[in-house]
Design a protein around this motif. Sequence first.
Motif, PDB file in Angstrom:
ATOM      1  N   LEU A  96      14.629 -10.887 -68.669  1.00  0.00           N
ATOM      2  CA  LEU A  96      13.622 -10.470 -67.695  1.00  0.00           C
ATOM      3  C   LEU A  96      14.027  -9.156 -67.044  1.00  0.00           C
ATOM      4  N   GLY A  97      15.286  -9.062 -66.626  1.00  0.00           N
ATOM      5  CA  GLY A  97      15.740  -7.842 -65.973  1.00  0.00           C
ATOM      6  C   GLY A  97      15.656  -6.629 -66.874  1.00  0.00           C
ATOM      7  N   VAL A  98      16.019  -6.796 -68.147  1.00  0.00           N
ATOM      8  CA  VAL A  98      15.964  -5.679 -69.096  1.00  0.00           C
ATOM      9  C   VAL A  98      14.524  -5.237 -69.305  1.00  0.00           C
ATOM     10  N   GLU A  99      13.602  -6.187 -69.414  1.00  0.00           N
ATOM     11  CA  GLU A  99      12.198  -5.831 -69.607  1.00  0.00           C
ATOM     12  C   GLU A  99      11.640  -5.120 -68.380  1.00  0.00           C
ATOM     13  N   LEU A 100      12.124  -5.494 -67.189  1.00  0.00           N
ATOM     14  CA  LEU A 100      11.663  -4.829 -65.974  1.00  0.00           C
ATOM     15  C   LEU A 100      12.131  -3.379 -65.894  1.00  0.00           C
ATOM     16  N   LEU A 101      13.176  -3.032 -66.651  1.00  0.00           N
ATOM     17  CA  LEU A 101      13.636  -1.642 -66.666  1.00  0.00           C
ATOM     18  C   LEU A 101      12.560  -0.701 -67.195  1.00  0.00           C
ATOM     19  N   ASP A 102      11.671  -1.225 -68.055  1.00  0.00           N
ATOM     20  CA  ASP A 102      10.644  -0.388 -68.675  1.00  0.00           C
ATOM     21  C   ASP A 102       9.309  -0.449 -67.948  1.00  0.00           C
ATOM     22  N   VAL A 103       9.236  -1.258 -66.892  1.00  0.00           N
ATOM     23  CA  VAL A 103       7.991  -1.341 -66.127  1.00  0.00           C
ATOM     24  C   VAL A 103       7.899  -0.123 -65.210  1.00  0.00           C
ATOM     25  N   PRO A 104       6.764   0.582 -65.224  1.00  0.00           N
ATOM     26  CA  PRO A 104       6.643   1.820 -64.430  1.00  0.00           C
ATOM     27  C   PRO A 104       6.412   1.540 -62.946  1.00  0.00           C
ATOM     28  N   LEU A 105       7.346   0.834 -62.329  1.00  0.00           N
ATOM     29  CA  LEU A 105       7.295   0.555 -60.902  1.00  0.00           C
ATOM     30  C   LEU A 105       8.647   0.902 -60.294  1.00  0.00           C
ATOM     31  N   GLY A 106       8.633   1.337 -59.055  1.00  0.00           N
ATOM     32  CA  GLY A 106       9.876   1.647 -58.380  1.00  0.00           C
ATOM     33  C   GLY A 106      10.694   0.399 -58.105  1.00  0.00           C
ATOM     34  N   LEU A 107      11.997   0.594 -57.927  1.00  0.00           N
ATOM     35  CA  LEU A 107      12.876  -0.550 -57.676  1.00  0.00           C
ATOM     36  C   LEU A 107      12.489  -1.270 -56.392  1.00  0.00           C
TER      37      LEU A 107
ATOM     38  N   LEU B  62      11.839  -5.283 -56.209  1.00  0.00           N
ATOM     39  CA  LEU B  62      12.603  -6.150 -55.313  1.00  0.00           C
ATOM     40  C   LEU B  62      11.699  -6.840 -54.299  1.00  0.00           C
ATOM     41  N   ALA B  63      10.656  -6.123 -53.840  1.00  0.00           N
ATOM     42  CA  ALA B  63       9.713  -6.740 -52.911  1.00  0.00           C
ATOM     43  C   ALA B  63       8.961  -7.879 -53.599  1.00  0.00           C
ATOM     44  N   ALA B  64       8.574  -7.654 -54.866  1.00  0.00           N
ATOM     45  CA  ALA B  64       7.887  -8.705 -55.624  1.00  0.00           C
ATOM     46  C   ALA B  64       8.798  -9.909 -55.812  1.00  0.00           C
ATOM     47  N   ARG B  65      10.056  -9.647 -56.096  1.00  0.00           N
ATOM     48  CA  ARG B  65      11.039 -10.737 -56.244  1.00  0.00           C
ATOM     49  C   ARG B  65      11.136 -11.540 -54.953  1.00  0.00           C
ATOM     50  N   GLY B  66      11.154 -10.828 -53.817  1.00  0.00           N
ATOM     51  CA  GLY B  66      11.229 -11.513 -52.535  1.00  0.00           C
ATOM     52  C   GLY B  66      10.011 -12.391 -52.271  1.00  0.00           C
ATOM     53  N   VAL B  67       8.826 -11.882 -52.635  1.00  0.00           N
ATOM     54  CA  VAL B  67       7.596 -12.663 -52.452  1.00  0.00           C
ATOM     55  C   VAL B  67       7.652 -13.938 -53.289  1.00  0.00           C
TER      56      VAL B  67
END
Length: 237
Positions: free
Chosen positions: A149-160, A164-169
């Motif tokens: 999951l983390g590796v795939e998120l590296l390619d998502v065009p969103l800022g860190l 992290l805010a989405a993870r918190g939600v």
Amino acid sequence: MTTETEEPTLTVDELAARAGVTVRTVRFYSARGLLPPPVIGPRRVGRYGQAHLARLALIEELQRQGMTLAAIERHLRQLPADLSARDLAIHRAVVASWAPDTVVTMTHEELQRGAGRPLGEEELERLAAMSVAVPCEGAYRVDPGLLRLGVELLDVPLGLDTVLAARGVLIEHSRAAAHELSRLLRDAVAERDSTEVKSLSAHMQPLVVQALLTTFQRSLKEELREWLTDGEPPGES
């Protein structure tokens, strides 16, 4: 890159590289029927798309869960043949959610092999910020259940910050849902024998998880549909 509406564009070498496997592995899976055949393009060159990538990732996840190749074959045969890359990715996410809650120590080389790609300094910092791979005494403490999951998120065009805010939600609301559901079930079985309660809990847990995943997936689809519809000119759908 391809999308689900584009023609497959990856050669077998590119597919293998993107999936972090060898070309021999791709051909082996194809021969066993685990992968659908490629689209044959000019010069008789096979082309692969996102659904092939997603299926390879699912096979990898099933292997990580300890399934034998024969068991994986049976599992894939039970899935609809026309599942999209998105649906395959969701199915893999469900499988990955049952991974043991463990942390392992990896060297930089082992981490890159597990990620299926080279990892630069900025990417390592993002993985650390997401608590996926945290530096520790010259190595990394890695959560195997979150690595893909983390590796795939590296390619998502969103800022860190957004990630992290989405993870918190997700953490906040999933804990709240788990707390409320536990309270409801605890109140419902308060008068029962402890052995019966344990048996019921073991039976209910996978049902509750399935209900949560299904409900959330449908809610998210509805939110995205409304979001995309709001941006369309009047009269369009």
